[in-house]
Each structure stands twice: as C-alpha cells, then as structure tokens.
Scaffold this motif. Structure first.
Motif, PDB file in Angstrom:
ATOM      1  N   ALA A 116      10.163  11.344  -3.636  1.00  0.00           N
ATOM      2  CA  ALA A 116       9.253  10.610  -4.526  1.00  0.00           C
ATOM      3  C   ALA A 116       9.951  10.230  -5.828  1.00  0.00           C
ATOM      4  CB  ALA A 116       8.022  11.458  -4.824  1.00  0.00           C
ATOM      5  N   HIS A 117      10.813  11.116  -6.321  1.00  0.00           N
ATOM      6  CA  HIS A 117      11.583  10.831  -7.549  1.00  0.00           C
ATOM      7  C   HIS A 117      12.486   9.619  -7.336  1.00  0.00           C
ATOM      8  CE1 HIS A 117      13.939  11.793 -11.190  1.00  0.00           C
ATOM      9  NE2 HIS A 117      14.985  11.490 -10.454  1.00  0.00           N
ATOM     10  N   LEU A 118      13.139   9.556  -6.182  1.00  0.00           N
ATOM     11  CA  LEU A 118      14.029   8.431  -5.892  1.00  0.00           C
ATOM     12  C   LEU A 118      13.240   7.137  -5.716  1.00  0.00           C
ATOM     13  CD1 LEU A 118      16.447  10.197  -3.368  1.00  0.00           C
ATOM     14  CD2 LEU A 118      16.998   9.481  -5.695  1.00  0.00           C
ATOM     15  N   GLN A 119      12.145   7.199  -4.972  1.00  0.00           N
ATOM     16  CA  GLN A 119      11.367   5.993  -4.705  1.00  0.00           C
ATOM     17  C   GLN A 119      10.702   5.466  -5.970  1.00  0.00           C
ATOM     18  OE1 GLN A 119       8.762   7.264  -1.533  1.00  0.00           O
ATOM     19  NE2 GLN A 119      10.261   6.791   0.054  1.00  0.00           N
ATOM     20  N   GLU A 120      10.380   6.361  -6.881  1.00  0.00           N
ATOM     21  CA  GLU A 120       9.783   5.915  -8.139  1.00  0.00           C
ATOM     22  C   GLU A 120      10.767   5.084  -8.951  1.00  0.00           C
ATOM     23  OE1 GLU A 120       8.611   9.097 -10.609  1.00  0.00           O
ATOM     24  OE2 GLU A 120       7.312   7.876 -11.875  1.00  0.00           O
ATOM     25  N   ARG A 121      12.053   5.310  -8.721  1.00  0.00           N
ATOM     26  CA  ARG A 121      13.094   4.568  -9.423  1.00  0.00           C
ATOM     27  C   ARG A 121      13.644   3.421  -8.593  1.00  0.00           C
ATOM     28  NH1 ARG A 121      12.138   9.109 -11.245  1.00  0.00           N
ATOM     29  NH2 ARG A 121      12.642   9.826 -13.357  1.00  0.00           N
ATOM     30  N   ALA A 154       1.861   6.618  -6.846  1.00  0.00           N
ATOM     31  CA  ALA A 154       0.741   7.421  -7.337  1.00  0.00           C
ATOM     32  C   ALA A 154       0.952   8.894  -7.015  1.00  0.00           C
ATOM     33  CB  ALA A 154      -0.575   6.924  -6.724  1.00  0.00           C
ATOM     34  N   ALA A 155       1.442   9.184  -5.791  1.00  0.00           N
ATOM     35  CA  ALA A 155       1.686  10.579  -5.413  1.00  0.00           C
ATOM     36  C   ALA A 155       2.786  11.182  -6.273  1.00  0.00           C
ATOM     37  CB  ALA A 155       2.065  10.654  -3.932  1.00  0.00           C
ATOM     38  N   ALA A 156       3.848  10.405  -6.544  1.00  0.00           N
ATOM     39  CA  ALA A 156       4.938  10.910  -7.382  1.00  0.00           C
ATOM     40  C   ALA A 156       4.452  11.174  -8.803  1.00  0.00           C
ATOM     41  CB  ALA A 156       6.089   9.912  -7.393  1.00  0.00           C
ATOM     42  N   TRP A 157       3.620  10.277  -9.324  1.00  0.00           N
ATOM     43  CA  TRP A 157       3.107  10.452 -10.684  1.00  0.00           C
ATOM     44  C   TRP A 157       2.221  11.691 -10.772  1.00  0.00           C
ATOM     45  CZ3 TRP A 157      -1.899   9.691 -12.977  1.00  0.00           C
ATOM     46  CH2 TRP A 157      -1.882   9.699 -14.370  1.00  0.00           C
ATOM     47  N   VAL A 197       0.834  -1.201   0.000  1.00  0.00           N
ATOM     48  CA  VAL A 197       0.000   0.000   0.000  1.00  0.00           C
ATOM     49  C   VAL A 197       0.871   1.254   0.000  1.00  0.00           C
ATOM     50  CG1 VAL A 197      -1.636   1.351   1.368  1.00  0.00           C
ATOM     51  CG2 VAL A 197      -2.004  -1.100   1.053  1.00  0.00           C
ATOM     52  N   ARG A 198       1.921   1.264   0.840  1.00  0.00           N
ATOM     53  CA  ARG A 198       2.801   2.439   0.886  1.00  0.00           C
ATOM     54  C   ARG A 198       3.490   2.662  -0.448  1.00  0.00           C
ATOM     55  NH1 ARG A 198       4.248   0.387   6.042  1.00  0.00           N
ATOM     56  NH2 ARG A 198       6.160  -0.481   5.143  1.00  0.00           N
TER      57      ARG A 198
END
Length: 200
Positions: free
Chosen positions: A135-140, A26-29, A19-20
């Motif tokens: 968020a940019h880092l976690q998206e990658r 989703a928040a990063a997008w 979920v996290r």
C-alpha cells in the motif's frame, strides 16, 4: 452496437481500475492511522477515525449532489474521463516494449535499498506486514496492479526473509521482522564459512 463495443470495454476496464486505485489509496490512508506503539483497541483508534472521516465525506458529497442534482453531470464527466484514461490499452510496438522493459528494470533494486525501504515503512515497530508495504508503494504511484504475491517474489529475488505468521497489532499474516533485516545477509554467510579454511 459492435462499433461501440471497444469503447464500452475500455470504459468498463478503466472503471474497474479507478475503483481499485481509489480503494487501495483509501485503505493505505486508513492503515497509516494504526499506532504501532499501542496495543489492543487503542492502536486501532486512528484507523477508525479515518474510516469515520471517509464516511462523513461520502455523506456530505451525497447531500450536496441531492441539493444540486446538476453536479451529477460534472461528476459523471469526470468519472468517464478518468475511466477512459485508465482503460487505455497498452501499445504494442516493439520500440515501446523495449522502452517499457528499460523503465521497469530498476523496479527490483539491490537488497540494501529494499531493506532501507522496509525499515522506513516499519518505523519503530518490530515488524511490518507486506500488505502495508505494498500500500505504501502504490500510494506513491509504484507497483500499480501488483499483489502481495508479487512483493513476496521480489523480496525472495533479493534475499530478504519474510514469513507468513508475522504479527502486527495481533494480526498474523505475511510480513517482515526487524531482526531478520538487521541480521547478516545470506550472501555473506559463505564468505564467513570459508574464512577459517583460508586462515589454516
């Protein structure tokens, strides 16, 4: 019941992790839809549009599941598999701990690499919020489970200035300003101060 407790705990932990991760992605997008070159409500139109896309997507999925209830078995199986993988406990062997420490060592690169990353995320804007960088880092696939506080500590470790009241889109919070990144690094200051004495 006691035999099933470890499996239930793993599924619960894994579900929270999934979920996290989904919420962070989703928040990063949605955050990438913000227009730094605009102000006011126009700058947020991209974010609102992406939120609408997510809402429509969830609605369509719900309608499909209502029309084909058998899909719930497939969705449930997929969720359980993802939660089981995400809830896997870390290994405790000494060799794996050493390997993990070795792989985590490059997480904090030098100041120049950090500044390059921040400028890349910042784009043409004069500043960027740390939550956007995270968020940019976690998206990658990086910095999973980390927080803005962890990012602040990492920036402090390499000497990158950051402040609480940085405004992006009229919203003040922890962030980094372009002018601070383009200023000389603190490490160069002592050398510059000793230059007149050596010349004398």
């Amino acid at each position: 019941m006691s035999r099933l407790a470890p499996a239930a705990a793993r599924l619960t932990t894994g579900s929270h992790t999934v979920v996290r991760r989904l919420a962070a992605r989703a928040a990063a997008w949605c955050a990438r839809g913000h227009r730094a070159d605009l102000t006011g409500w126009r700058a947020a139109l991209g974010v609102l549009a992406r939120l609408a896309v997510l809402g429509v997507g969830l609605y369509v999925i719900a309608r499909i599941v209502r029309a084909l209830p058998a899909l719930m078995w497939l969705l449930t199986a997929g969720w359980l598999a993802a939660a089981w993988r995400a809830g896997r406990p870390p290994e405790q062997t000494a060799e794996e701990r050493q390997d993990e420490a070795a792989t985590e060592a490059p997480v904090l690169p030098d100041r120049e690499a950090v500044v390059t990353l921040l400028l890349e995320v910042m784009g043409d804007a004069p500043a960027v919020h740390l939550r956007t960088v995270l968020a940019h880092l976690q998206e990658r696939g990086q910095w999973e489970g980390r927080t803005v506080s962890d990012l602040r500590a990492a920036l402090a470790a390499v000497g990158v200035p950051h402040e609480r009241g940085v405004k992006v889109g009229r919203v003040p919070t922890w962030g980094v300003r372009r002018r601070d990144l383009e200023a000389p690094s603190p490490a160069a200051a002592p050398e510059a101060s000793t230059a007149p004495s050596t010349a004398a």
